[in-house]
Design a protein around this motif. Sequence first.
Motif, PDB file in Angstrom:
ATOM      1  N   GLU A 771       0.914  -1.103   0.165  1.00  0.00           N
ATOM      2  CA  GLU A 771      -0.072   0.076   0.103  1.00  0.00           C
ATOM      3  C   GLU A 771       0.965   1.380   0.002  1.00  0.00           C
ATOM      4  N   ASN A 773       1.079   5.819  -1.667  1.00  0.00           N
ATOM      5  CA  ASN A 773       0.661   6.881  -2.240  1.00  0.00           C
ATOM      6  C   ASN A 773       1.774   7.808  -2.968  1.00  0.00           C
ATOM      7  N   GLN A 779      -3.786  10.652  -1.351  1.00  0.00           N
ATOM      8  CA  GLN A 779      -4.445   9.377  -1.810  1.00  0.00           C
ATOM      9  C   GLN A 779      -3.848   7.998  -1.889  1.00  0.00           C
ATOM     10  N   ARG A 780      -4.205   6.966  -1.378  1.00  0.00           N
ATOM     11  CA  ARG A 780      -3.472   5.896  -0.994  1.00  0.00           C
ATOM     12  C   ARG A 780      -3.968   4.781  -1.900  1.00  0.00           C
ATOM     13  N   HIS A 781      -3.236   3.792  -2.554  1.00  0.00           N
ATOM     14  CA  HIS A 781      -3.168   2.962  -3.435  1.00  0.00           C
ATOM     15  C   HIS A 781      -2.620   1.483  -3.122  1.00  0.00           C
TER      16      HIS A 781
END
Length: 863
Positions: A771, A773, A779-781
């Motif tokens: 995880e 950004n 915003q996290r991805h």
Amino acid sequence: MKTYRIGTLMMVGTLILGASARAQIVPELINYQGKLMDGTNLYNGLVDMSFRLYNVPTGGAPAYESSDTVAVVDGLYSAQIGAGDVMGNFFNVLMSTQTWIEVVIDGVPIEPRERLVSVGYALYAARLPNHAVTAGMIAPGAVQSSKIADDAVEGHHIQASAISNIHLAAQSVTAANVAPNTFWETTGNADTTPGTHFIGTTDDQPFEIRVNNERVLRIDNPFTMPNITIGEPNNHINPLAGSATISGGGGLGGGHPNRVTDSYGTIGGGAGNLAGDDAGSVFSAEYATVGGGRENTAGATAATVGGGQDNRANEAHTTVGGGHNNRAAGLYATVGGGHDNEAASEGSTVGGGWANLADADFGTVAGGANNAAGEYGAVGGGQMNTAGSEFTTVAGGYENNAFSAYASVGGGSGNFAGGEGATIGGGYTNRADGLNAVVGGGQNNTASEAFSTVSGGGVNEASGMLSTVGGGGANRASQLGATVAGGGDNIAGALYATVGGGGENRATRHATTVGGGIGNRAIETYATVGGGEGNIAAENYAMVGGGQENTASNSHAFVGGGGNNRALGVYAAITGGRQNTASGAHATIGGGELNDASTNLTTISGGRFNRAYGFGSTVGGGSTNKAGGIFATIAGGRDNETYDNHAAIGGGLRNRAGFYGIIPGGLDNAATNYSFAAGRRAKAIHTGSFVWADSQDADIEGGGSDSVTFRCFGGVRFTSGRSDIHEPHTVAWTPGSAMWIFTSDRNMKEGFMPVDGRKVLEKVAALPITEWNFKGYEQRHIGPMAQDFHAAFPLAGSNDTAINGLHLDGVALAAIQGLYSEIRDQKSEVGKLQAENAELKQKNGELETRLERLEALLDGRVQ
């Protein structure tokens, strides 16, 4: 040295006559013996001795000469004629029956000549000509086949027509007996070899062609210099000359033959013509040429008469082209034609006409009558013209005069070129009095100063040095370098001023220019009016190209044309149109009507009622547009306005652009603060926003600063690739869909290879998933790193800093298939275990039943 001789002639060797004479070696020389006295004493020593053969006893030119150094002992000497050729062909001379020998000792001819008698003609006998021995001289049966050696009789040994069919036994001569190309067929020969097969003679005899038993062509080859005689049989080339030609002609009945008397002479045709001087020597008038005509003579080296009658070219390299009774009597002189003309001095020329005379070196009269030319002077024609000084020229006309060196009159009447190098082209009563002055033509024109020019017209005056009047009437170029090209009543009245034409124009200051038109004024230094009517260039370097009532009233201002335009600013420019005003410095209006460029560096290309009032602003065209900000731009359209700096509108209607805003066109759009708006009612009012609106009649605003907004009711489509090779690749978002659609047609793919899903699954299982950004964004991805993905799946289109979405989807699907394959195998194994478990349960049940029965039995016994 007083010398005399007592000479005898004898042959050296013995001539053997008969069929085999040609096989014997015959010394082809004449032995000459004599006695030489020195006063009353016998002479001893060496002398240079020459022997010349003539065809006349006295005078004439030698036909042959040989020379040698001879030893004299006690007055006696012996020499051989034919051993040391100097000129001529020894044996050709012996063919004549009239031959005399002249002995020259130490350059002094001995008189008289001696005639060659029978002893000398033994050489002639050794070279018997054709037909010398006839059939009547041979007794019947005297010559038999046994007496003739093989190949002893050749074709040239047999008299023409001596053998016919009656002399040949039947079938005695067949095609196999006749060698190919041993005779010429009337239908032509094949497989010939140049140099081996030819028509002509192999001995020293001429070759003739006859028609109606009259000679029409003769070719001979004296001294290996072939002569060609064609035409009337009495046409004649001196047999001692070489490389001469008579191509035809000659008088009917032989009364007027053409004659060539010197080597390399040529007569093309005609009658009674002579090429050469007929003076005995064939070298005194070589290369003479008469093209044709009658009774013409080219009587000197390289002299030429082209044709006509009774013409004479009597000096070396002279030429008479034709005509009658003309004479070219000076070295290199030429008469082209006409009648009774004479070119009598070196290099002089008369082109034609009648009774003209060029009697000064290199003088020229081209034609006409009663003309006079001085040394190197030239008169082209006409009558009573005078080229009266060196290098003067009168081309023609009547009573024209060129009286100073290098002066010229082209023609006309009553013209006077009185200045050195002056020129008058023609016309009537013109004068060129200045040094190198020029009058081209017309009437009563005057070029009165050095290098002045009047090209034509009437009553024009070029009175300033280097001044010019091109034509027209009553024009004046009155100062140094002034020019009036034409028209009427024009004045170029200042240094280097110019009027191109028209009427009543004035160029009145230094280097001003009026191109034409009527009533135009160039009234300040270097000002220019191209034409039109009533235009004024009123300041230094100002210019009006044309039109009507235009004014360029500031330095370097420009009006190209149109009407009532005003260029009021420095370097302001109006190309055309009507009632336009460019009042700012460097302001520009291309055309149109009632446009106003009122600030510095403003530009209006055209249109109507447009205004450019912001510094450096631009309006391309259209109507009622206003460019009001610094360097703002409106390309066209109507009622558009830029109200702030560097804004731009491409066109359309009622668009408004503010600070650095851009509107390419459309309707009722607005953009400001580095934004872009296009389409219909697009409002890019947020800083750096991009808004594109379709045709719907509603406002649409952007999503905020630095955003892109599209309103597209019909959807979005992107294509790539070359449609001429295959269908293009397409990415589309169509109305009603929630995702992008990508082209994935099997027919557009190739190079298929199977994929092992389990191996892909293993790589995916090993692929680090984290995880994260992007830097600068919260915003996290979740996902892999490009480096890890590329290391596991090095596919084309991927690299270690980016991931191809199609590759990511394909890997995921392949991993799912691998996972599905493993689950399916596990299900099969579980099924087998379940079957085995059921079987064991069944057996266990059976065992339990049996056990229960056994226990029951046991219990019964026990009880």
